[in-house]
Scaffold this active site. Structure first.
Site, short mmCIF file in Angstrom:
data_model
loop_
_atom_site.label_atom_id
_atom_site.label_comp_id
_atom_site.label_asym_id
_atom_site.label_seq_id
_atom_site.Cartn_x
_atom_site.Cartn_y
_atom_site.Cartn_z
N ARG A 6 0.64 -1.27 0.10
CA ARG A 6 0.03 -0.23 -0.31
C ARG A 6 0.88 1.32 -0.10
NH1 ARG A 6 -2.78 -0.26 5.48
NH2 ARG A 6 -0.79 -1.25 5.97
N GLN A 30 7.72 26.99 14.70
CA GLN A 30 7.42 27.21 13.44
C GLN A 30 7.65 26.01 12.68
OE1 GLN A 30 8.61 31.10 12.05
NE2 GLN A 30 8.85 30.34 10.12
N ALA A 31 6.87 25.62 11.56
CA ALA A 31 7.10 24.76 10.55
C ALA A 31 7.09 25.25 9.19
CB ALA A 31 6.07 23.53 10.71
N ASN A 32 8.49 24.99 8.43
CA ASN A 32 8.47 25.35 7.25
C ASN A 32 8.60 24.49 6.15
OD1 ASN A 32 8.79 27.72 8.25
ND2 ASN A 32 10.97 27.84 8.47
N ARG A 42 20.21 27.44 -0.87
CA ARG A 42 19.55 28.24 -0.17
C ARG A 42 20.59 28.43 1.04
NH1 ARG A 42 14.11 29.30 -1.28
NH2 ARG A 42 13.10 27.79 -2.85
N LYS A 55 16.73 23.90 14.15
CA LYS A 55 15.95 23.36 12.92
C LYS A 55 16.08 21.68 12.94
CE LYS A 55 16.89 27.34 9.92
NZ LYS A 55 17.33 27.79 8.91
N HIS A 102 22.96 26.80 8.26
CA HIS A 102 22.33 25.64 7.51
C HIS A 102 22.06 25.98 5.87
CE1 HIS A 102 18.60 23.60 6.24
NE2 HIS A 102 19.43 22.84 6.39
N GLU A 126 18.19 37.22 11.88
CA GLU A 126 18.67 36.34 10.81
C GLU A 126 19.63 36.99 10.05
OE1 GLU A 126 17.21 33.36 10.45
OE2 GLU A 126 15.89 33.54 12.14
N ASP A 152 21.05 36.07 -0.65
CA ASP A 152 22.28 34.85 -0.68
C ASP A 152 23.34 35.25 -1.35
OD1 ASP A 152 20.74 33.70 1.61
OD2 ASP A 152 20.20 31.98 0.01
#
Length: 186
Positions: A6, A30-32, A42, A55, A102, A126, A152
């Site tokens: 399945r 927070q969730a990204n 990135r 993270k 990161h 940041e 960046d």
């Protein structure tokens, strides 16, 4: 991971496993979700410590090369990096502690990365380091042309960020980690 005809099922995050590995829980703020074309690069991103932003990262579709850079001034491994492939086959995840940089490069079209964060995004706290900084010498995959965001692409080198006083100190990070451990044991 458990699979049958399945499909498959896996626990991609377990708080008790992270506590065992990191010594404290991951506060979820927070969730990204990031979807990237092949070659998108990135990072290297990091936040001021305290509080920083830990993270927990996984790639749910496609594949990425995920890189963690030690940006903590005074650390015995300052400026060193580690890379790991995260993909939708092995389903591994990676924890990035506060004070570490990161970055990732999408190795496939539509690479989808989800990550849990210990703090909400705070633009004032940041920062970024140029991911192609020759002093870092990150071994990005050959044969893939990196595509960077304007932010960046304009990021300072590790040396420039250090000289500007933007990098977290190893001592501050270690003290912060200890505070997390102590508050978890209360």
């Amino acid at each position: 991971m458990h699979g049958d005809d399945r499909g498959s099922f896996l626990e991609w995050f377990r708080a008790d496993g992270l506590v065992t590995a990191a010594g404290h829980p991951l506060k979820l703020a927070q969730a990204n979700c990031s979807v990237s074309a092949r070659g998108v690069l990135r990072g290297v991103h990091f936040a001021d410590v305290p509080p920083g932003q830990a993270k927990y990262v996984t790639c749910v579709s496609g594949a990425i090369l995920d890189v963690v850079v030690d940006l903590r001034v005074g650390s015995p491994t300052f400026g060193e990096w580690e890379a790991v492939r995260l993909d939708d086959a092995e389903r591994r995840a990676l924890y990035v502690a506060e004070g570490l940089g990161h970055a990732f490069m999408a190795l496939t079209e539509g690479a989808t990365v989800v990550y849990l964060c210990s703090e909400s995004y705070n633009p004032a706290a940041e920062h970024e380091i140029h991911p192609l900084d020759p002093d870092l010498a990150i071994a990005w995959p050959e044969g893939i042309t990196p595509s960077l965001s304007p932010k960046d692409a304009a990021a300072p080198s590790l040396k420039e960020a250090r000289e500007a006083g933007r990098l977290p100190s190893y001592a501050d990070c270690v003290a912060y980690y200890e505070g997390l451990r102590l508050s978890a044991s209360e």
